[in-house]
Design an enzyme around this catalytic site. Structure first.
Site, PDB file in Angstrom:
ATOM      1  N   ASP A 143       0.863  -1.164   0.000  1.00  0.00           N
ATOM      2  CA  ASP A 143       0.000   0.000   0.000  1.00  0.00           C
ATOM      3  C   ASP A 143       0.911   1.230   0.000  1.00  0.00           C
ATOM      4  O   ASP A 143       2.108   1.131   0.309  1.00  0.00           O
ATOM      5  CB  ASP A 143      -0.906  -0.019   1.233  1.00  0.00           C
ATOM      6  CG  ASP A 143      -1.933   1.094   1.207  1.00  0.00           C
ATOM      7  OD1 ASP A 143      -2.428   1.424   0.124  1.00  0.00           O
ATOM      8  OD2 ASP A 143      -2.225   1.657   2.280  1.00  0.00           O
ATOM      9  N   ASP A 165      -0.260   5.258   0.487  1.00  0.00           N
ATOM     10  CA  ASP A 165      -0.612   6.357   1.391  1.00  0.00           C
ATOM     11  C   ASP A 165      -0.735   5.834   2.813  1.00  0.00           C
ATOM     12  O   ASP A 165      -1.495   4.907   3.091  1.00  0.00           O
ATOM     13  CB  ASP A 165      -1.927   6.986   0.943  1.00  0.00           C
ATOM     14  CG  ASP A 165      -2.196   8.322   1.612  1.00  0.00           C
ATOM     15  OD1 ASP A 165      -1.356   8.767   2.413  1.00  0.00           O
ATOM     16  OD2 ASP A 165      -3.240   8.924   1.328  1.00  0.00           O
ATOM     17  N   THR A 176      -8.980  -3.101   5.761  1.00  0.00           N
ATOM     18  CA  THR A 176      -8.884  -3.293   4.320  1.00  0.00           C
ATOM     19  C   THR A 176      -7.622  -4.073   3.949  1.00  0.00           C
ATOM     20  O   THR A 176      -7.693  -5.194   3.463  1.00  0.00           O
ATOM     21  CB  THR A 176      -8.916  -1.952   3.587  1.00  0.00           C
ATOM     22  OG1 THR A 176      -7.872  -1.097   4.079  1.00  0.00           O
ATOM     23  CG2 THR A 176     -10.262  -1.269   3.774  1.00  0.00           C
TER      24      THR A 176
END
Length: 302
Positions: free
Chosen positions: A37, A39, A240
């Site tokens: 990931d 950000d 997530t």
């Protein structure tokens, strides 16, 4: 979260990792590929996070893919943004956004599909690559993130679903996302919040594409040529990044440099990752024994 003192001489970040590895998990199996990931993991706003450059330099020889729920930018724009921060510029083919995953998922369901979208240019660029914009009789109404949602577009989207039978799709389920404006942190509505008015008005559940749903993870693994069990997902959100990866049988590592902070207790309803560290330097220290050395080729995934 209860804390206990790290063993003498250990890296200070290992105190969290030492209490979150689940029993029976193949935590010590060598790492063949990484999903990253961005950000909250590599940067905040336009500034890289501590240790991001060193981490990317260390894994440069290991197969890896950047995965993001953010559909707003194209891979080329994301690569340029990383380079502008002083981080290594990745090949755009190594960047997977929820917009890419959405377009490819819809093309599998209906080749040559038509669409109407609410979101920024990155989403429309990906949908245009595989489908055709048709606000009169779209097969899919696709909601992303960014400016563009107003009364008229909501009305158009609602009537496409109710009168034309278009399927409602959202690029990602995040209800809010972090942003930086003029050097100050702010919270923006995510895809989950922006699709809600249409879903409520139509009485339908949208098809969700991004993390924690499997599409983005599975696509990343295919690009690496690896099974999920051979990969590690590195993210900053338990709901997530971590939950979705573990659901597919992938190992997962959380860094607490994004929305989920070092002093927060782990959500009881969510599974724990194999690694839980305050930052990237701590994670690199924990993963170092599992990473190939500079003179090693990545292991054969078979």
């Amino acid at each position: 979260m209860s804390q206990r003192r790290a063993p003498s001489g250990a890296h200070p970040s290992t105190r969290i990792a030492s209490i979150t590895a689940r029993k029976g998990e193949p935590r010590h199996r060598s790492i063949r590929g990484l999903l990253l990931d961005m950000d909250g993991v590599l940067y905040h706003g336009d500034a890289p996070l501590p240790g991001a450059l060193e981490f990317l330099q260390r894994i440069a020889g290991l197969p890896h893919v950047f995965v993001t729920n953010n559909p707003r930018r194209t891979p080329e724009e994301v690569a340029a943004r990383l380079a502008a921060m002083g981080l290594p510029r990745p090949e755009p083919s190594l960047i997977l956004t929820s917009a890419i995953a959405t377009a490819e998922r819809l093309a599998l369901e209906k080749p040559g599909f038509s669409w109407f979208a609410i979101g920024e240019g990155g989403l429309e660029a990906e949908l245009s690559r595989l489908g055709e914009r048709d606000p009169e009789a779209a097969d899919f109404v696709v909601v992303g993130e960014g400016p563009g949602i107003d009364f008229e577009r909501l009305t158009l989207a609602i009537n496409l679903v109710l009168q034309r039978g278009a399927r409602l799709v959202v690029t990602n389920p995040d209800t809010s996302v972090d942003d930086t404006h003029d050097g100050r942190h702010r919270v923006l509505p995510g895809g989950g919040a922006l699709v809600a008015p249409i879903a409520v008005a139509c009485g339908v559940e949208p098809l969700v594409i991004g993390k924690p749903e499997p599409a983005l993870f599975e696509m990343a693994c295919r690009r690496l040529g690896l099974a999920p069990a051979h990969c590690v997902m590195i993210g900053d959100r338990p709901d997530t990044d971590i939950a979705g990866a573990l659901r597919l049988g992938m190992r997962a590592a959380l860094v607490r440099t994004g929305r989920f902070r070092p002093d927060e207790d782990w959500p009881e309803a969510l599974p724990r990752p194999q690694w839980d560290l305050p930052d990237l330097p701590g994670l690199l220290h924990a993963l170092e024994p599992l990473l190939p050395t500079s003179d090693q080729r990545p292991p054969d995934p078979r």
